[in-house]
Structure formats: C-alpha cells, structure tokens
Design an enzyme around this catalytic site. Structure first.
Site, PDB file in Angstrom:
ATOM      1  N   VAL A   1     -65.794  20.878  20.497  1.00 37.33           N
ATOM      2  CA  VAL A   1     -66.354  21.420  19.262  1.00 37.33           C
ATOM      3  C   VAL A   1     -65.408  22.414  18.590  1.00 37.33           C
ATOM      4  O   VAL A   1     -65.708  22.901  17.508  1.00 37.33           O
ATOM      5  CB  VAL A   1     -67.749  22.064  19.480  1.00 37.33           C
ATOM      6  CG1 VAL A   1     -68.751  21.024  19.905  1.00 37.33           C
ATOM      7  CG2 VAL A   1     -67.686  23.211  20.460  1.00 37.33           C
ATOM      8  N   GLY A   2     -64.283  22.720  19.234  1.00 38.26           N
ATOM      9  CA  GLY A   2     -63.279  23.569  18.598  1.00 38.26           C
ATOM     10  C   GLY A   2     -63.157  24.981  19.132  1.00 38.26           C
ATOM     11  O   GLY A   2     -62.463  25.805  18.535  1.00 38.26           O
ATOM     12  N   LYS A   3     -63.797  25.291  20.248  1.00 39.86           N
ATOM     13  CA  LYS A   3     -63.737  26.651  20.798  1.00 39.86           C
ATOM     14  C   LYS A   3     -62.295  27.069  21.100  1.00 39.86           C
ATOM     15  O   LYS A   3     -61.870  28.158  20.728  1.00 39.86           O
ATOM     16  CB  LYS A   3     -64.586  26.758  22.069  1.00 39.86           C
ATOM     17  CG  LYS A   3     -66.063  26.470  21.862  1.00 39.86           C
ATOM     18  CD  LYS A   3     -66.846  26.543  23.166  1.00 39.86           C
ATOM     19  CE  LYS A   3     -66.440  25.514  24.183  1.00 39.86           C
ATOM     20  NZ  LYS A   3     -66.875  24.140  23.910  1.00 39.86           N
ATOM     21  N   THR A   4     -61.565  26.182  21.767  1.00 44.90           N
ATOM     22  CA  THR A   4     -60.191  26.516  22.129  1.00 44.90           C
ATOM     23  C   THR A   4     -59.305  26.587  20.891  1.00 44.90           C
ATOM     24  O   THR A   4     -58.465  27.490  20.774  1.00 44.90           O
ATOM     25  CB  THR A   4     -59.633  25.497  23.139  1.00 44.90           C
ATOM     26  OG1 THR A   4     -60.456  25.523  24.313  1.00 44.90           O
ATOM     27  CG2 THR A   4     -58.210  25.816  23.521  1.00 44.90           C
TER      28      THR A   4
ATOM     29  N   LYS B   1     -60.029  31.934  30.073  1.00 43.17           N
ATOM     30  CA  LYS B   1     -60.750  30.662  30.083  1.00 43.17           C
ATOM     31  C   LYS B   1     -61.463  30.618  31.437  1.00 43.17           C
ATOM     32  O   LYS B   1     -61.003  30.001  32.392  1.00 43.17           O
ATOM     33  CB  LYS B   1     -59.765  29.498  29.925  1.00 43.17           C
ATOM     34  CG  LYS B   1     -60.385  28.122  29.977  1.00 43.17           C
ATOM     35  CD  LYS B   1     -61.155  27.800  28.739  1.00 43.17           C
ATOM     36  CE  LYS B   1     -61.677  26.378  28.787  1.00 43.17           C
ATOM     37  NZ  LYS B   1     -62.414  26.026  27.601  1.00 43.17           N
TER      38      LYS B   1
ATOM     39  N   ASP C   1     -56.543  23.912  28.489  1.00 44.46           N
ATOM     40  CA  ASP C   1     -56.979  24.900  27.506  1.00 44.46           C
ATOM     41  C   ASP C   1     -56.419  26.284  27.846  1.00 44.46           C
ATOM     42  O   ASP C   1     -56.016  27.032  26.957  1.00 44.46           O
ATOM     43  CB  ASP C   1     -58.496  24.967  27.419  1.00 44.46           C
ATOM     44  CG  ASP C   1     -59.097  23.754  26.728  1.00 44.46           C
ATOM     45  OD1 ASP C   1     -58.346  22.931  26.182  1.00 44.46           O
ATOM     46  OD2 ASP C   1     -60.334  23.635  26.753  1.00 44.46           O
TER      47      ASP C   1
END
Length: 76
Positions: free
Chosen positions: A16-19, A40, A59
C-alpha cells in the site's frame, strides 16, 4: 523540525506504499542534513545475504539507504 520528533508510518495491507512514503520522508530529512533513524520492526519475507545463512528485509535495506543510515541492518 525538532530532531527529537518522531514520525510513525502505518497502514493496512501489503503493497500500500508504507515503505515508499517512509523512504521519501527519510531521504528528504537526510538531504537536509538531519541524522535520520529508521526502523522496520516487522517484515514478512526477505532476501538471503550473500555468504550468510540469514534473511533480511528488503524494505529495511531500502529504508537504510534512503536515510543514509550507518545503523546496522539488525537494528533497523
């Protein structure tokens, strides 16, 4: 921004784009001469380090590079 301030990025779901968002924020502050710490704490999957028998989060590596961090990947 006060250097003692913290930002916590969260979201539901994978990919969903968190990183991506976290990397953009970390790079922005690193480019502006801030000492950026990234974490992380939970990750699924990973890549095997060359010559080692352990896996690390891709990530976490992205975050480390975006923040230009010298912290160990284990700390991140």
């Amino acid at each position: 921004m006060n250097p003692s301030k913290k930002i916590f990025i969260t979201g539901t779901g994978t990919e969903v784009g968190k990183t991506l968002v976290s990397c953009a924020i970390a790079r922005y502050w690193a480019n502006n001469n801030f000492d950026v710490g990234v974490m992380k704490p939970i990750a699924s999957g990973g890549i095997e380090l060359k010559g080692e028998k352990r896996f690390i989060s891709e990530d976490a590596l992205l975050l480390k590079n975006a923040a230009r961090s010298s912290d160990s990947i284990r700390l991140i």
